[in-house]
Design a protein around this motif. Sequence first.
Motif, mmCIF file in Angstrom:
data_model
loop_
_atom_site.group_PDB
_atom_site.id
_atom_site.type_symbol
_atom_site.label_atom_id
_atom_site.label_comp_id
_atom_site.label_asym_id
_atom_site.label_seq_id
_atom_site.Cartn_x
_atom_site.Cartn_y
_atom_site.Cartn_z
ATOM 1 N N MET A 22 0.840 -1.175 0.000
ATOM 2 C CA MET A 22 0.000 0.000 0.000
ATOM 3 C C MET A 22 0.883 1.235 0.000
ATOM 4 O O MET A 22 1.922 1.272 0.638
ATOM 5 N N ALA A 23 0.469 2.255 -0.718
ATOM 6 C CA ALA A 23 1.242 3.484 -0.839
ATOM 7 C C ALA A 23 1.264 4.235 0.491
ATOM 8 O O ALA A 23 0.294 4.202 1.254
ATOM 9 N N GLN A 60 3.536 6.614 -6.018
ATOM 10 C CA GLN A 60 3.036 5.312 -5.573
ATOM 11 C C GLN A 60 1.519 5.317 -5.418
ATOM 12 O O GLN A 60 0.845 4.362 -5.828
ATOM 13 N N THR A 61 0.960 6.364 -4.837
ATOM 14 C CA THR A 61 -0.492 6.456 -4.654
ATOM 15 C C THR A 61 -1.197 6.427 -6.002
ATOM 16 O O THR A 61 -2.183 5.698 -6.195
ATOM 17 N N GLU A 75 -0.799 2.928 -7.672
ATOM 18 C CA GLU A 75 -1.602 1.913 -6.989
ATOM 19 C C GLU A 75 -2.993 1.813 -7.609
ATOM 20 O O GLU A 75 -3.563 0.734 -7.744
ATOM 21 N N VAL A 77 -2.053 -4.323 -5.512
ATOM 22 C CA VAL A 77 -0.731 -3.744 -5.738
ATOM 23 C C VAL A 77 0.082 -3.709 -4.450
ATOM 24 O O VAL A 77 -0.430 -3.380 -3.382
ATOM 25 N N GLU A 78 1.356 -4.053 -4.593
ATOM 26 C CA GLU A 78 2.326 -3.931 -3.502
ATOM 27 C C GLU A 78 3.602 -3.323 -4.068
ATOM 28 O O GLU A 78 3.864 -3.418 -5.269
ATOM 29 N N LEU A 94 6.541 -2.194 -8.764
ATOM 30 C CA LEU A 94 5.372 -2.708 -8.049
ATOM 31 C C LEU A 94 5.069 -4.113 -8.511
ATOM 32 O O LEU A 94 5.570 -4.566 -9.536
ATOM 33 N N ARG A 118 1.523 -6.637 -8.998
ATOM 34 C CA ARG A 118 0.062 -6.698 -9.019
ATOM 35 C C ARG A 118 -0.333 -8.088 -9.462
ATOM 36 O O ARG A 118 0.430 -8.802 -10.095
#
Length: 152
Positions: free
Chosen positions: A1-2, A19-20, A23, A76-77, A97, A99
């Motif tokens: 998580m962002a 990142q946000t 995601e 997503v990580e 990332l 997914r």
Amino acid sequence: MAPEIPEELGEDAAGATAQTFLEMWVQFSPSNFDPKQAWFDSWDSWATADFRRDMRISADSMWSWTWNQSVKTCCVEFPTPVEVNVDGDKAVAKVTLTRWVLPLFATAADIEANVTEPEEKTYIVTLEGGSGQFLVSDVREAGRDDALPEVN
């Protein structure tokens, strides 16, 4: 998580914004009531007007494979720290990332029976400062070993 986006423009804010944004931007499900609008709504507050316009034009070609293969992308990580270069109110970030690409209508049991490795992607995200926050102005896929470019 962002991570949470800091209020001050800087490396942390640029990285967290990238990142946000990603995601949400890399997740898509054709089974949503209005899939393209749901996708736009999930990330558009972190993007410039020009980028949003470009994505409205590109959405069908970008996500047609999910319809054709009856899959969705989710979950997503961020396995590695984001790399960031900032120059004033402009920034560039390199984000790796993972997914999952899952069958569109699979049950939990179906998914568990066919578990594969998550898909890994690396993106170079260009950001512009405006109204006290960074906004994404461009995204391109990159190789995990590609160097982080300088801010233009």
